[in-house]
Design a protein around this motif. Structure first.
Motif, PDB file in Angstrom:
ATOM      1  N   SER A  92       3.444 -42.307  34.649  1.00 23.26           N
ATOM      2  CA  SER A  92       3.347 -42.449  33.201  1.00 23.26           C
ATOM      3  C   SER A  92       1.899 -42.743  32.831  1.00 23.26           C
ATOM      4  O   SER A  92       0.990 -42.489  33.614  1.00 23.26           O
ATOM      5  CB  SER A  92       4.293 -43.558  32.722  1.00 23.26           C
ATOM      6  N   SER A  93       1.667 -43.313  31.644  1.00 26.58           N
ATOM      7  CA  SER A  93       0.310 -43.660  31.224  1.00 26.58           C
ATOM      8  C   SER A  93       0.024 -45.110  31.572  1.00 26.58           C
ATOM      9  O   SER A  93       0.920 -45.959  31.586  1.00 26.58           O
ATOM     10  CB  SER A  93       0.140 -43.451  29.719  1.00 26.58           C
ATOM     11  N   ALA A  94      -1.254 -45.409  31.851  1.00 26.18           N
ATOM     12  CA  ALA A  94      -1.633 -46.768  32.227  1.00 26.18           C
ATOM     13  C   ALA A  94      -1.348 -47.752  31.101  1.00 26.18           C
ATOM     14  O   ALA A  94      -0.856 -48.866  31.336  1.00 26.18           O
ATOM     15  CB  ALA A  94      -3.123 -46.799  32.597  1.00 26.18           C
ATOM     16  N   SER A  95      -1.646 -47.378  29.860  1.00 27.14           N
ATOM     17  CA  SER A  95      -1.431 -48.290  28.741  1.00 27.14           C
ATOM     18  C   SER A  95       0.051 -48.532  28.507  1.00 27.14           C
ATOM     19  O   SER A  95       0.470 -49.654  28.209  1.00 27.14           O
ATOM     20  CB  SER A  95      -2.081 -47.729  27.470  1.00 27.14           C
ATOM     21  N   GLN A  96       0.869 -47.496  28.651  1.00 26.68           N
ATOM     22  CA  GLN A  96       2.304 -47.634  28.417  1.00 26.68           C
ATOM     23  C   GLN A  96       2.949 -48.544  29.452  1.00 26.68           C
ATOM     24  O   GLN A  96       3.707 -49.454  29.119  1.00 26.68           O
ATOM     25  CB  GLN A  96       2.960 -46.256  28.438  1.00 26.68           C
ATOM     26  N   VAL A  97       2.643 -48.312  30.726  1.00 28.70           N
ATOM     27  CA  VAL A  97       3.227 -49.130  31.788  1.00 28.70           C
ATOM     28  C   VAL A  97       2.736 -50.573  31.694  1.00 28.70           C
ATOM     29  O   VAL A  97       3.510 -51.525  31.858  1.00 28.70           O
ATOM     30  CB  VAL A  97       2.891 -48.530  33.169  1.00 28.70           C
ATOM     31  N   THR A 152      -5.930 -53.156  28.920  1.00 29.21           N
ATOM     32  CA  THR A 152      -5.684 -51.884  29.591  1.00 29.21           C
ATOM     33  C   THR A 152      -5.554 -50.743  28.586  1.00 29.21           C
ATOM     34  O   THR A 152      -6.070 -49.645  28.794  1.00 29.21           O
ATOM     35  CB  THR A 152      -4.409 -51.971  30.451  1.00 29.21           C
ATOM     36  N   ALA A 153      -4.840 -51.021  27.480  1.00 33.18           N
ATOM     37  CA  ALA A 153      -4.677 -49.992  26.461  1.00 33.18           C
ATOM     38  C   ALA A 153      -6.027 -49.605  25.858  1.00 33.18           C
ATOM     39  O   ALA A 153      -6.319 -48.419  25.660  1.00 33.18           O
ATOM     40  CB  ALA A 153      -3.733 -50.490  25.368  1.00 33.18           C
ATOM     41  N   ALA A 154      -6.863 -50.599  25.556  1.00 39.35           N
ATOM     42  CA  ALA A 154      -8.177 -50.308  24.974  1.00 39.35           C
ATOM     43  C   ALA A 154      -9.049 -49.527  25.949  1.00 39.35           C
ATOM     44  O   ALA A 154      -9.708 -48.548  25.572  1.00 39.35           O
ATOM     45  CB  ALA A 154      -8.859 -51.612  24.579  1.00 39.35           C
ATOM     46  N   LEU A 155      -9.028 -49.938  27.221  1.00 36.86           N
ATOM     47  CA  LEU A 155      -9.845 -49.237  28.219  1.00 36.86           C
ATOM     48  C   LEU A 155      -9.313 -47.831  28.477  1.00 36.86           C
ATOM     49  O   LEU A 155     -10.086 -46.897  28.715  1.00 36.86           O
ATOM     50  CB  LEU A 155      -9.877 -50.054  29.514  1.00 36.86           C
ATOM     51  N   SER A 156      -7.993 -47.666  28.433  1.00 36.80           N
ATOM     52  CA  SER A 156      -7.405 -46.334  28.616  1.00 36.80           C
ATOM     53  C   SER A 156      -7.845 -45.394  27.494  1.00 36.80           C
ATOM     54  O   SER A 156      -8.107 -44.210  27.722  1.00 36.80           O
ATOM     55  CB  SER A 156      -5.879 -46.426  28.641  1.00 36.80           C
ATOM     56  N   ALA A 157      -7.909 -45.930  26.279  1.00 33.73           N
ATOM     57  CA  ALA A 157      -8.331 -45.104  25.154  1.00 33.73           C
ATOM     58  C   ALA A 157      -9.786 -44.672  25.300  1.00 33.73           C
ATOM     59  O   ALA A 157     -10.153 -43.539  24.977  1.00 33.73           O
ATOM     60  CB  ALA A 157      -8.132 -45.864  23.850  1.00 33.73           C
ATOM     61  N   LEU A 158     -10.630 -45.575  25.807  1.00 32.94           N
ATOM     62  CA  LEU A 158     -12.051 -45.264  25.947  1.00 32.94           C
ATOM     63  C   LEU A 158     -12.331 -44.405  27.178  1.00 32.94           C
ATOM     64  O   LEU A 158     -13.138 -43.476  27.133  1.00 32.94           O
ATOM     65  CB  LEU A 158     -12.853 -46.570  26.027  1.00 32.94           C
ATOM     66  N   TRP A 159     -11.668 -44.726  28.298  1.00 34.16           N
ATOM     67  CA  TRP A 159     -11.977 -44.091  29.587  1.00 34.16           C
ATOM     68  C   TRP A 159     -11.161 -42.814  29.800  1.00 34.16           C
ATOM     69  O   TRP A 159     -11.692 -41.764  30.163  1.00 34.16           O
ATOM     70  CB  TRP A 159     -11.718 -45.096  30.708  1.00 34.16           C
ATOM     71  N   LEU A 160      -9.838 -42.919  29.581  1.00 28.75           N
ATOM     72  CA  LEU A 160      -8.944 -41.803  29.869  1.00 28.75           C
ATOM     73  C   LEU A 160      -8.574 -41.002  28.628  1.00 28.75           C
ATOM     74  O   LEU A 160      -7.817 -40.042  28.731  1.00 28.75           O
ATOM     75  CB  LEU A 160      -7.661 -42.323  30.539  1.00 28.75           C
ATOM     76  N   ILE A 191      -9.642 -52.863  34.497  1.00 28.83           N
ATOM     77  CA  ILE A 191     -10.498 -51.877  35.175  1.00 28.83           C
ATOM     78  C   ILE A 191      -9.774 -51.283  36.381  1.00 28.83           C
ATOM     79  O   ILE A 191      -9.827 -50.071  36.629  1.00 28.83           O
ATOM     80  CB  ILE A 191     -11.822 -52.535  35.599  1.00 28.83           C
ATOM     81  N   TYR A 192      -9.082 -52.115  37.120  1.00 26.27           N
ATOM     82  CA  TYR A 192      -8.367 -51.657  38.322  1.00 26.27           C
ATOM     83  C   TYR A 192      -7.260 -50.673  37.962  1.00 26.27           C
ATOM     84  O   TYR A 192      -7.146 -49.590  38.563  1.00 26.27           O
ATOM     85  CB  TYR A 192      -7.788 -52.866  39.050  1.00 26.27           C
ATOM     86  N   PHE A 193      -6.428 -51.021  36.970  1.00 29.57           N
ATOM     87  CA  PHE A 193      -5.309 -50.162  36.602  1.00 29.57           C
ATOM     88  C   PHE A 193      -5.782 -48.821  36.063  1.00 29.57           C
ATOM     89  O   PHE A 193      -5.269 -47.762  36.430  1.00 29.57           O
ATOM     90  CB  PHE A 193      -4.429 -50.858  35.551  1.00 29.57           C
ATOM     91  N   VAL A 194      -6.772 -48.868  35.175  1.00 29.95           N
ATOM     92  CA  VAL A 194      -7.222 -47.640  34.533  1.00 29.95           C
ATOM     93  C   VAL A 194      -8.076 -46.804  35.482  1.00 29.95           C
ATOM     94  O   VAL A 194      -7.974 -45.570  35.511  1.00 29.95           O
ATOM     95  CB  VAL A 194      -8.007 -47.973  33.248  1.00 29.95           C
ATOM     96  N   GLY A 195      -8.910 -47.450  36.297  1.00 28.97           N
ATOM     97  CA  GLY A 195      -9.808 -46.722  37.180  1.00 28.97           C
ATOM     98  C   GLY A 195      -9.098 -45.929  38.258  1.00 28.97           C
ATOM     99  O   GLY A 195      -9.619 -44.897  38.727  1.00 28.97           O
ATOM    100  N   GLN A 196      -7.911 -46.376  38.653  1.00 26.13           N
ATOM    101  CA  GLN A 196      -7.176 -45.647  39.699  1.00 26.13           C
ATOM    102  C   GLN A 196      -6.503 -44.386  39.183  1.00 26.13           C
ATOM    103  O   GLN A 196      -6.240 -43.461  39.956  1.00 26.13           O
ATOM    104  CB  GLN A 196      -6.090 -46.555  40.299  1.00 26.13           C
ATOM    105  N   LYS A 197      -6.196 -44.360  37.889  1.00 27.72           N
ATOM    106  CA  LYS A 197      -5.389 -43.273  37.334  1.00 27.72           C
ATOM    107  C   LYS A 197      -5.957 -41.892  37.658  1.00 27.72           C
ATOM    108  O   LYS A 197      -5.204 -41.019  38.134  1.00 27.72           O
ATOM    109  CB  LYS A 197      -5.276 -43.476  35.819  1.00 27.72           C
ATOM    110  N   PRO A 198      -7.256 -41.604  37.449  1.00 24.94           N
ATOM    111  CA  PRO A 198      -7.753 -40.263  37.792  1.00 24.94           C
ATOM    112  C   PRO A 198      -7.676 -39.957  39.283  1.00 24.94           C
ATOM    113  O   PRO A 198      -7.521 -38.792  39.673  1.00 24.94           O
ATOM    114  CB  PRO A 198      -9.218 -40.305  37.319  1.00 24.94           C
ATOM    115  N   LEU A 199      -7.772 -40.991  40.129  1.00 23.19           N
ATOM    116  CA  LEU A 199      -7.732 -40.765  41.573  1.00 23.19           C
ATOM    117  C   LEU A 199      -6.338 -40.373  42.044  1.00 23.19           C
ATOM    118  O   LEU A 199      -6.189 -39.687  43.059  1.00 23.19           O
ATOM    119  CB  LEU A 199      -8.204 -42.020  42.304  1.00 23.19           C
ATOM    120  N   PHE A 200      -5.302 -40.821  41.334  1.00 21.20           N
ATOM    121  CA  PHE A 200      -3.937 -40.462  41.708  1.00 21.20           C
ATOM    122  C   PHE A 200      -3.704 -38.960  41.587  1.00 21.20           C
ATOM    123  O   PHE A 200      -2.810 -38.420  42.242  1.00 21.20           O
ATOM    124  CB  PHE A 200      -2.923 -41.196  40.821  1.00 21.20           C
ATOM    125  N   ALA A 201      -4.488 -38.293  40.742  1.00 22.31           N
ATOM    126  CA  ALA A 201      -4.282 -36.860  40.525  1.00 22.31           C
ATOM    127  C   ALA A 201      -4.723 -36.028  41.722  1.00 22.31           C
ATOM    128  O   ALA A 201      -4.266 -34.892  41.888  1.00 22.31           O
ATOM    129  CB  ALA A 201      -5.030 -36.408  39.266  1.00 22.31           C
TER     130      ALA A 201
END
Length: 305
Positions: free
Chosen positions: A239-244, A110-118, A166-176
């Protein structure tokens, strides 16, 4: 830019998610003798979807925009259908210790994908903390008395790890732009439909299963699924996806404590040491660097620096 501080409410939500998710291992193990892995996955997602539908009818939160539905469908099938199907089938063949070690790769993924995606920045302290926590998880699993043996079926757990990240990181922009409840509900509706082809004989299985096994499905669908995912997604929204996600490392130690108090499985010294190492790693990964005193308050500085 520092990662956001975890407040008391966010930590409480993470705790609710981890405790309910840890109880899922016992519920799955208890239900599998009466149901296939596909039936367990569909029942779990179906019960969760029913809870979400009732919640939407009662609270009527803002629903995701139609333009987001295709992305929500992909996230639901990937992060829920694929995750649960792969993990359930893998646990019929591989040792639970092996699965626990591999699932613990979710925070790092999740942390790696967050760095690349978010574009979430990962400080060196966070990366070091994730590594320390993973060492603690391995110590806990190795001390549990379970056989740790890698085999080809373990690849399905790695698939679950990737799907979860993918699920955790992909939802983050939609929450906004949508409510957490609406986004999560729509992913569950899609995930349930994705698991439907694997549960065509569920009615016959329910008719033949004893009530305690059915009760395990009900618990699995409500507590770890509905309550757990809502709590987790609200925490990610705050919070952030990688942190949580780094707190997933707490799941194996919590499972050990549940086994101690519920099943009388007293943990050994290595288990307790591993749990302490895990806690230390999570604390290290979520520590914030103290801001330095502003030099301008001490002495004048040249402009343009």
């Amino acid at each position: 830019m520092d990662t956001p501080r975890l407040d008391g409410r966010t930590l409480a939500l993470i705790g609710v998610a981890l405790v309910t998710w840890s109880s899922a291992y016992a519920a799955i193990a208890y239900a599998l003798p009466a149901f296939t892995p596909g039936e367990v996955a569909f029942a779990r997602l179906g019960i969760g979807s029913l809870c979400f539908a009732l919640w939407l009818l009662a609270r009527r939160p803002p629903l995701p925009a139609r333009r987001d539905w295709p992305q929500l469908a992909v996230l639901g099938v990937t992060g829920l259908t694929v995750y649960h199907m792969a993990l359930n089938y893998a646990e019929t063949r591989i040792a639970s210790g092996t699965a626990a070690i591999l699932i613990s790769l979710v925070p790092a993924a999740t942390a790696a994908l967050s760095a690349l995606w978010l574009r979430e920045r990962l400080p060196a302290r966070t990366l070091a903390g994730l590594g320390v926590a993973l060492v603690g998880v391995v110590m806990v699993v190795l001390a549990s008395g379970k056989q740790v043996k890698f085999e080809p079926m373990a690849a399905l757990v790695l698939l679950s790890v990737a799907a979860s990240a993918i699920y955790f990181v992909g939802q983050k922009p939609l929450f906004a732009r949508s409510s957490v409840f609406g986004v999560t509900a729509f992913t569950f509706f899609a995930g349930t439909l994705g698991a439907l082809p694997f549960a065509t004989h569920l009615p016959q299985a329910l008719a033949a299963a004893p009530w305690p096994r059915i009760g395990a499905l009900l618990w699995l669908g409500f507590a770890p699924t509905f309550v757990g995912y809502i709590a987790w997604n609200v925490a990610i929204h705050r919070s952030s996806a990688s942190q949580v996600s780094s707190f997933i490392y707490f799941s194996p130690p919590i499972a050990v404590l549940i086994g101690w108090f519920w099943l009388g499985e007293r943990p050994g010294l290595l288990t307790l040491v591993g749990g302490a190492v895990t806690v230390g790693g999570v604390v290290l990964a979520n520590m914030r660097r103290r801001p330095l005193a502003a030099p301008a308050a001490l002495e004048p500085r040249p402009c343009g620096r």
